[in-house]
Design a protein around this motif. Sequence first.
Motif, PDB file in Angstrom:
ATOM      1  N   UNK A  91      -7.117   9.252  -2.470  1.00  0.00           N
ATOM      2  CA  UNK A  91      -8.536   8.975  -2.248  1.00  0.00           C
ATOM      3  C   UNK A  91      -8.746   7.490  -1.937  1.00  0.00           C
ATOM      4  N   UNK A  92      -8.322   6.598  -2.865  1.00  0.00           N
ATOM      5  CA  UNK A  92      -8.691   5.183  -2.724  1.00  0.00           C
ATOM      6  C   UNK A  92      -7.991   4.542  -1.521  1.00  0.00           C
ATOM      7  N   UNK A  93      -6.701   4.848  -1.326  1.00  0.00           N
ATOM      8  CA  UNK A  93      -5.975   4.193  -0.234  1.00  0.00           C
ATOM      9  C   UNK A  93      -6.167   4.932   1.088  1.00  0.00           C
ATOM     10  N   UNK A 103      -8.659  -2.043   5.915  1.00  0.00           N
ATOM     11  CA  UNK A 103      -8.533  -2.281   7.357  1.00  0.00           C
ATOM     12  C   UNK A 103      -7.789  -3.595   7.595  1.00  0.00           C
ATOM     13  N   UNK A 104      -8.026  -4.561   6.713  1.00  0.00           N
ATOM     14  CA  UNK A 104      -7.357  -5.863   6.877  1.00  0.00           C
ATOM     15  C   UNK A 104      -5.884  -5.805   6.489  1.00  0.00           C
ATOM     16  N   UNK A 105      -5.537  -5.036   5.449  1.00  0.00           N
ATOM     17  CA  UNK A 105      -4.148  -5.101   4.956  1.00  0.00           C
ATOM     18  C   UNK A 105      -3.235  -4.020   5.524  1.00  0.00           C
ATOM     19  N   UNK A 106      -3.798  -2.918   6.001  1.00  0.00           N
ATOM     20  CA  UNK A 106      -2.918  -1.828   6.475  1.00  0.00           C
ATOM     21  C   UNK A 106      -2.484  -2.050   7.920  1.00  0.00           C
ATOM     22  N   UNK A 142       0.815  -1.217   0.000  1.00  0.00           N
ATOM     23  CA  UNK A 142       0.000   0.000   0.000  1.00  0.00           C
ATOM     24  C   UNK A 142       0.849   1.268   0.000  1.00  0.00           C
ATOM     25  N   UNK A 143       2.050   1.213   0.606  1.00  0.00           N
ATOM     26  CA  UNK A 143       2.860   2.431   0.604  1.00  0.00           C
ATOM     27  C   UNK A 143       3.366   2.708  -0.808  1.00  0.00           C
ATOM     28  N   UNK A 144       3.695   1.643  -1.550  1.00  0.00           N
ATOM     29  CA  UNK A 144       4.086   1.821  -2.958  1.00  0.00           C
ATOM     30  C   UNK A 144       2.919   2.424  -3.743  1.00  0.00           C
ATOM     31  N   UNK A 145       1.738   1.849  -3.572  1.00  0.00           N
ATOM     32  CA  UNK A 145       0.561   2.351  -4.294  1.00  0.00           C
ATOM     33  C   UNK A 145       0.324   3.822  -3.961  1.00  0.00           C
ATOM     34  N   UNK A 146       0.443   4.145  -2.679  1.00  0.00           N
ATOM     35  CA  UNK A 146       0.162   5.518  -2.256  1.00  0.00           C
ATOM     36  C   UNK A 146       1.185   6.497  -2.835  1.00  0.00           C
ATOM     37  N   UNK A 147       2.469   6.064  -2.874  1.00  0.00           N
ATOM     38  CA  UNK A 147       3.520   7.006  -3.263  1.00  0.00           C
ATOM     39  C   UNK A 147       3.779   7.043  -4.765  1.00  0.00           C
ATOM     40  N   UNK A 148       3.558   5.922  -5.459  1.00  0.00           N
ATOM     41  CA  UNK A 148       3.992   5.839  -6.856  1.00  0.00           C
ATOM     42  C   UNK A 148       2.817   5.872  -7.848  1.00  0.00           C
ATOM     43  N   UNK A 149       1.674   5.332  -7.456  1.00  0.00           N
ATOM     44  CA  UNK A 149       0.569   5.212  -8.417  1.00  0.00           C
ATOM     45  C   UNK A 149      -0.022   6.569  -8.770  1.00  0.00           C
ATOM     46  N   UNK A 150      -0.349   6.721 -10.054  1.00  0.00           N
ATOM     47  CA  UNK A 150      -1.164   7.858 -10.452  1.00  0.00           C
ATOM     48  C   UNK A 150      -2.621   7.576 -10.122  1.00  0.00           C
ATOM     49  N   UNK A 151      -2.981   6.275 -10.233  1.00  0.00           N
ATOM     50  CA  UNK A 151      -4.349   5.874  -9.966  1.00  0.00           C
ATOM     51  C   UNK A 151      -4.345   4.513  -9.291  1.00  0.00           C
ATOM     52  N   UNK A 152      -5.280   4.290  -8.407  1.00  0.00           N
ATOM     53  CA  UNK A 152      -5.432   3.003  -7.736  1.00  0.00           C
ATOM     54  C   UNK A 152      -6.826   2.472  -8.052  1.00  0.00           C
TER      55      UNK A 152
END
Length: 251
Positions: A233-235, A248-251, A207-217
């Motif tokens: 927004x999504x994360x 809630x389960x993965x973070x 999730x930290x990769x998604x939050x920092x690198x993704x343009x969209x999730x």
Amino acid sequence: MVKETGEADGIAIHVAGLHKSFGALEVLKGIDLTVRRGEVVCVIGPSGSGKSTLLRCVNLLEEPTSGSVTVAGTEVTDPDVDIDRVRRRIGMVFQAFNLFPHLTALENLTIAQRRVLRRDKAEAVRIGRDTLRRVGLSDKESAYPAQLSGGQQQRVAIARALSMDPELMLFDEPTSALDPELVGDVLAVMRALADEGMTMLVVTHEMSFAREVADRVVFMDDGVIVEEGGPEQVVSDPVHPRTRAFLTRVL
Ligand code: ADP
Ligand code: MG
């Protein structure tokens, strides 16, 4: 005649109304997704939600039941498409590294360049060495996969895909098989690729990769896209209760 829309529209991947069933099991229930050139899109969601199947439909490792998939202007779901030609433009990295165990790191990078792209040996070696340098493994060109850590093997697998000059890269949980202390080096390579402007569709639980690198999730659950938007927004502030429950389960 295979539909070629060209790439002037700036769209790398366009998925429309994609359904995929295995027998009676409907795994993808109508997916619409667009990835623009240079964009990094992360796909998150619970196990079994259809993330791998979606990625595999993009390069026709699975044949869609209905709907269309267009990659870099070529409709890959067209029955007349030369799928090998399309696949050549797509780099794919899986959870399992799938290196040839009897070949060195450098040989793993040169074999497809020579066989598929018909590069001569000197050029394949030159490009192979350049690419190993990009993933921080210049000193490992003569090592066999068994002599490398999982993280190093995955970086060789990424380098192998890159040595084929792909227009876009698909990643399916590339760090899920790694010991936690090896994950960072692989994510750093992916982050550098994103910074260079590579188009990337990445299934990940990081999730930290998604939050920092993704343009969209994109959050998938049970064969549909439940929610999609910017990572903040999504994360960080999901709207849908299913997204919230998953996070809630993965973070
Ligand atoms: P995810 O990657 O999100 O965990 P998958 O796309 O791998 O999900 O799988 C979604 C569902 O499709 C699962 O129920 C899985 O068992 C099923 N599935 C995937 N591939 C096949 C296959 N080749 N044959 C039958 N069922 C499959
Ligand atoms: Mg999967």
